[in-house]
Design a protein around this motif. Structure first.
Motif: not given
Length: 138
Positions: A11-15, A44-45, A50-53, A57-67
């Motif tokens: 995952i990649s997350v930008r605040d 789960e990652l 990241e506190p999900l309270d 606020a999250i600006r962007t989130m990406g999910v990537r499959a690897a291996d």
């Protein structure tokens, strides 16, 4: 869609507040191309990092499959797992991919996207195409 399975989810997350950025990754217990397993691993990652309270606020989130590995690669079966359920979920994802290929990406959607007016017109796959490196360098 490409007949591959992932061994690792990233995952990649930008605040939103200060635009800080981080990435995290974790291996899956076994290679998977099941949408729900990949989404659950990504969530789960996110929860672990990241506190999900509601105050962060999250600006962007990406999910990537690897291996990645081919779906026809040998697989160690789990005698305590529910192999029939996993096979059924894989067939469901293949059917959904086929429907989207034939009728467009919005033919089958998650209910959460239908409940939000801002998400209803979105075509996530079409709007987030990442072109191959050769395309960008030419």
């Amino acid at each position: 869609e490409q007949r591959l399975k992932a061994r690792t989810i990233c995952i990649s997350v930008r605040d939103a507040a200060d635009l800080t950025y981080y990435t995290r990754q974790a291996p899956l217990p076994r290679a998977s191309n099941i949408t729900n397993e990949i989404a659950q691993a990504a969530f789960e990652l996110l929860c672990a990092n990241e506190p999900l309270d509601g105050s962060h606020a999250i600006r962007t989130m990406g999910v990537r499959a690897a291996d990645l590995q081919n779906v026809s690669a040998p697989l160690q079966l789990d005698i305590f797992g529910d192999e029939e359920k996993r096979a059924s979920l894989e067939r469901l994802d293949i059917t959904i991919d086929d429907l989207r290929r034939r009728f467009g990406n919005n033919i089958v959607r998650r209910a959460v996207a239908l409940g939000d007016e801002q998400m209803t017109p979105l075509d996530i796959q079409r709007d987030n195409v990442i072109h191959p490196v050769g395309f960008l360098n030419s």
